[in-house]
Design a protein around this motif. Structure first.
Motif, mmCIF file in Angstrom:
data_model
loop_
_atom_site.group_PDB
_atom_site.id
_atom_site.type_symbol
_atom_site.label_atom_id
_atom_site.label_comp_id
_atom_site.label_asym_id
_atom_site.label_seq_id
_atom_site.Cartn_x
_atom_site.Cartn_y
_atom_site.Cartn_z
ATOM 1 N N UNK D 164 0.876 -1.176 0.000
ATOM 2 C CA UNK D 164 0.000 0.000 0.000
ATOM 3 C C UNK D 164 0.911 1.222 0.000
ATOM 4 N N UNK D 165 0.321 2.392 -0.023
ATOM 5 C CA UNK D 165 1.172 3.589 -0.064
ATOM 6 C C UNK D 165 0.779 4.631 0.982
ATOM 7 N N UNK D 166 0.115 4.183 2.034
ATOM 8 C CA UNK D 166 -0.408 5.163 2.990
ATOM 9 C C UNK D 166 0.679 5.922 3.733
ATOM 10 N N UNK D 167 1.901 5.395 3.743
ATOM 11 C CA UNK D 167 2.995 6.117 4.397
ATOM 12 C C UNK D 167 4.018 6.651 3.403
ATOM 13 N N UNK D 168 3.672 6.690 2.142
ATOM 14 C CA UNK D 168 4.668 7.090 1.144
ATOM 15 C C UNK D 168 5.024 8.571 1.233
ATOM 16 N N UNK D 169 4.073 9.357 1.629
ATOM 17 C CA UNK D 169 4.317 10.800 1.670
ATOM 18 C C UNK D 169 5.263 11.138 2.836
ATOM 19 N N UNK D 170 6.440 11.695 2.552
ATOM 20 C CA UNK D 170 7.389 12.009 3.642
ATOM 21 C C UNK D 170 6.881 13.116 4.571
ATOM 22 N N UNK D 171 5.880 13.836 4.140
ATOM 23 C CA UNK D 171 5.315 14.889 4.991
ATOM 24 C C UNK D 171 4.230 14.367 5.928
ATOM 25 N N UNK D 172 3.889 13.107 5.771
ATOM 26 C CA UNK D 172 2.932 12.507 6.701
ATOM 27 C C UNK D 172 3.518 12.652 8.112
ATOM 28 N N UNK D 173 2.749 13.199 9.065
ATOM 29 C CA UNK D 173 3.324 13.455 10.394
ATOM 30 C C UNK D 173 3.722 12.168 11.124
#
Lengths: 372, 372, 372, 372
Positions: D164-173
């Motif tokens: 999945x990609x739910x944590x792909x964004x490096x800006x995710x807190x």
């Protein structure tokens, strides 16, 4: 969602009866608002009715549909009986002051559908809703919004089919469903009407149809010997839309290997959208400048999905379409716009499929709806 | 394969000119037999002709196509020039006693095509072949054989489209190709004729068409200002086949995102076959009793693939279709059955697309071919 | 393209021999420049050599490969013989001062590959090229460019497989190809090396592999009775790349139903690319912010396609990869960068697959190339 | 289905809480038997608990989970709270004599899981069920049956991923979920455990794993500044099964564009099966002799589908998997075989993913379950 709880009667416990029962049980869990009261369940089989009522949470059971309609606790009647009973039950429900949720096709004949629409029109305080499930999936709603929002420019062309193969086997026995009198139209009435419902939502009104029909298996075995099949196994049509766009249309109940191929594409001046109900969680979109078609998996950014599941790519199911339909009916009763198809719109669908059935290769004009 | 080497003249060095050159260079490597002699290359540009001849192995170059046709070393003429030149060149080649390999569409007008077919018919010792490449892929040949062999029972219905988007951009400049006089038909002439060629191979003769056409972009910019587009951007048709089967047909040159979507399906009484040229190495087949559709990857068990590659799943290419076409022409010249479309069959294709162009929603009968 | 015509010798007339012959015949038609001179064709079978030479346009034929290598008209030698002959022929060709185009796998043993790389390194004026066809498709080149250009950010992970099923049938007879001595590695040598070639192009050097192998069919029938299979039917590996990225790797020659499934994906910090050689004309790309994966059909915007065909969606073929390979070799000989894999890079591939074969579940370091 | 109605407590009203509520409401409509009594709903938010109870049909609401567990009307407790609460609640429920339906992952640590399994083992009269939804889809059940029934011969290899990609964004807190103490494992605990559950069902016990993990985004923003991510973003593993088969395994929460790609294939000696949860209504099957892979659309011939819908090709939904899970728990309570994973099997899954997390490239033996 409305906070006033409404009472529900459900008539029928078959495929669609169960589907309605599941929807009534889950609509408030999914969308919030007041939980509907499941008041009474009606089925011709007394023990079956009682058992289904217990399993699905209905307070009472009956074998008499007029009892269900007359029940003062009931606000809404779900009608999921064979097509030949639709007119009588729906009209009686309206006359009893109930909102009506009716499965498609609306009626056996165009005259019946016209009568039903007239009776509904005379009772503007009552909401009607036809069970065109496929309008409710998140992917279809997203597609409709993309088209309506100009995302693919001006629609130029529609190409649609709805094919299944449930009648492909020539050894399938003859049934009353294959007669005009008891079954009404064939593939057009069972499948084609769904495709029309989506086409209207995407493309707007139809101005003219030119169609051909075919009976692939002309007679079928019955205990009394071979009997003729009267209604069409398949139909093909060309369409002119009021907008000036053009379209092609096809439906078949004898298309080997097709199970729920409600498949269409819309060509716009600035893009193309493609959908196939057999993969109802995918929408394919191309916009000018894109390198190709993009596969949009159903997810929370599409209408109504997030209420069922916060996670994208977690498939929405056929039955869940019905929960959205129930929600739309409840919203209409609460005073929101009825997203339909209500009986007026359903009658328009019937006029189109009956024109196709009657065309035999000649152009048939489709008059605009009175209410448009 | 024949062991007598034949001399070839090629007229034109564009997209199809290069494709013919590649085919002539590889046909004997692939299929065996005598290597064709590449005698003379003709192009309007003198230096271009000379350079292309050197690169592709032609012995001589000329800017005068009549020189090429008259060359006594030449047995076969490949004609790949703009459509407006087809009739004159093809007829002159036949009159010069040469076999002709001509790109599609056959001609600008139906009258031209009729004339060409008549001239070819008068020279039974000469073979003609039209460049309907898509008939030659292993997957299409396999599909045709499955249908012809009764693998899916009796064909009931054909559903076909051929869509591209090369004219979708409204800023694309006006060109003579968009006029009746110099361009002939639009999408029907460029794309639709390919779909007709496959449809005839799969379904047999067409008895009647009912069609509508549309010009999506009605005028286009030119140095002299906006000029009207005369020929159709898209067309839709219903078909009755001589066999009693029915069909739908659509073609568009303004279908955003479509690049070579020559896609069709045949519904038979015992199965269904589906194909899309954009994935020309896949054929989808369902037969009654199967759990679903099976994806047949092109491989050595399909016609002609093994001559190119012994390994399944190793993709056959668009250009390689032309090598098969060259082989078929050589075999016809050597006395085998001409698999066509020759000029007689090409004229049949032209009659169908011109009937579609003229239909405007009315049924148009298609007369049988004289030779059938 | 270079304007100096080079002379070619081709050794071998099997699958790859024909593929080289087609490439040499078409490389100048496709890419321009001087047409190579097809000087001499070598095959062990005298009549076969003569016939193939005639069909494919070679001026002379021989059964003695040393004659072919020694021919003063020859500049380049195409070697397409069984793997056990690669070292001897390639080294002799280099020693005769010829450029070498050699089919993969490079050699039977790591020692052989090392020797070949050393001999090539000692002759910097001669170009070597290994037949890793799959690096040449427009889709793969586009993918490599997207990764190299940062289009998907920094690569984090590689997932790759190359599966076929040509050895899945346990009744397939025993052959010398299944022995270490005459066949070298199994699935790793035949299939895995291709996957490594693409992986290196996408991800850069490998630092460590940990692998397991499996012989699914341990013995096979031969005229002398059942004989043991010595080399692996399948292999699995974990990888650490020098960049810090990680990867998984699998190859099998016993994967039922797989025909050319060279399939991989690269996960980058800003996107993902997916490819499958069975659909070699499709590339699937997702970039952050996109609604899904987009299907890029091969077309003129991808490297090298336009030279074969100006029209998008018109499939590129397996054999055409070889034409690009021939062009790359000609460019290297003319002084451009050799895009490889040359023998130095080929030896790197061999070191990786031999490390996998030897790992048995233990981590194996991969030393950097001397020339890096 | 059992005719004795059981009382249900549900703890949690998030994603999975709603999913359990829908399942409890519909299990009897779908499968028959006694309708469960929805006794008490527990959520930390008092008004939220009351509202959700009303909407979903629970008789009572509480903010104290011990009240829910202690309710004498309650037979079964559905636990859908954050992972850190699983052990305490599940053990308390068992100690209160209730059957437990617990969401995955079972626990934060291996020690917790071991404790829970021991406590469950000591209460053989109570049933436990872990929420491995994906085991319940008709397509997965069909696949498992095909493998178990020898339809593809003896399994040789497993290839599986869950991306999945739910944590792909490096800006995710940054969140506590990214710590060992409060979040447990990363991708392995959230996604990988699902893949293990399917792998065990298909392939049987695992004997050894060799794995690597990666943290792609090593620190993330929080109100206190950048904080380190402790648990893995992705993991890769090689597997040896007790049967002798081999496998590869990968999971990632940073795979851009992947939404629910729980995708695997099983290679058997006589066929191959391929599945992808993003298209959970398709199963791809190849058996020796077949021309390709066949696409099986979910339909009534697959386990459990007909109870939801009689019509093939009408998509089964993610949430409906949970209805099957509820049915399986009710059947186990009624004395049928618990199809699991119960806590013993859940502990086995935990041992495997914790071994992967600890491996760091070294082989880790997996001991057989005590009960096997």
């Amino acid at each position: 969602m409305p906070e006033k709880s409404l009472g529900v009667a459900l008539i029928g416990t078959g495929f669609m009866g169960r589907c309605h029962a599941m929807a009534w049980n889950n609509v408030a869990t999914v969308f919030g608002g007041a939980r509907p009261r499941l008041e009474i369940l009606c089925d011709a089989d007394e023990e079956g009715a009682r058992q289904f009522a217990r399993q699905s949470g209905f307070a009472r059971a009956t074998t008499d549909w007029r009892t269900a309609l007359g029940d003062p606790q009931v606000d809404i009647v779900s009608i999921t009986t064979p097509n030949g009973l639709h007119r009588e039950m729906a009209e009686a429900a309206l006359e009893a002051g109930k909102h009506v949720w009716l499965e498609k096709p609306m009626a056996l004949t165009l005259a019946d559908a016209r009568s039903m629409a007239a009776i509904a029109a005379a009772r503007p305080g009552l909401q009607t809703m036809l069970g065109y499930n496929y309008l409710r999936s998140p992917a279809f709603q997203a597609a409709r919004n993309l088209v309506a929002g100009g995302n693919i420019g001006t629609p130029l062309a529609f190409r649609g089919v709805y094919d299944e193969d449930y009648s492909a086997d020539p050894d399938l026995p003859w049934s009353w469903r294959m007669t005009h009198e008891a079954g009404g139209l064939g593939a057009l009435g069972d499948l084609g009407c769904h495709l029309v419902s989506q086409m209207l939502a995407l493309m707007g009104p139809v101005a003219e149809v030119t169609a051909m029909t075919q009976i692939a298996v002309t007679e079928r075995p019955s205990p009394e010997g071979m009997r003729p099949v009267e209604n069409e196994d398949s139909a093909l049509a060309l369409l002119r839309f009021a907008s000036g766009a053009q379209g092609s249309f096809a439906t078949s109940r004898v298309a080997r290997g097709r199970k729920c191929r409600l498949q269409w594409e819309v060509h716009g001046t600035e893009g193309t959208i493609v959908f196939d109900q057999e993969n109802m969680n995918e929408l394919w979109v191309h916009r000018k400048g894109d390198a190709g078609f993009s596969r949009h998996l159903t997810g929370p950014e599409q209408p109504d999905f997030a209420a069922f599941c916060p996670a994208p790519g977690h498939n929405f199911g056929f039955n869940e379409q019905k929960v959205v339909e129930a929600r739309d009916l409840l919203m209409a009763i609460a005073g929101e716009q009825n997203t339909g198809p209500d009986f007026a719109q359903g009658y328009e669908i019937e006029r189109i499929i009956h024109a196709m059935a009657a065309s035999n290769g000649k152009p048939m004009k489709i008059e605009p709806r009175n209410d448009e």
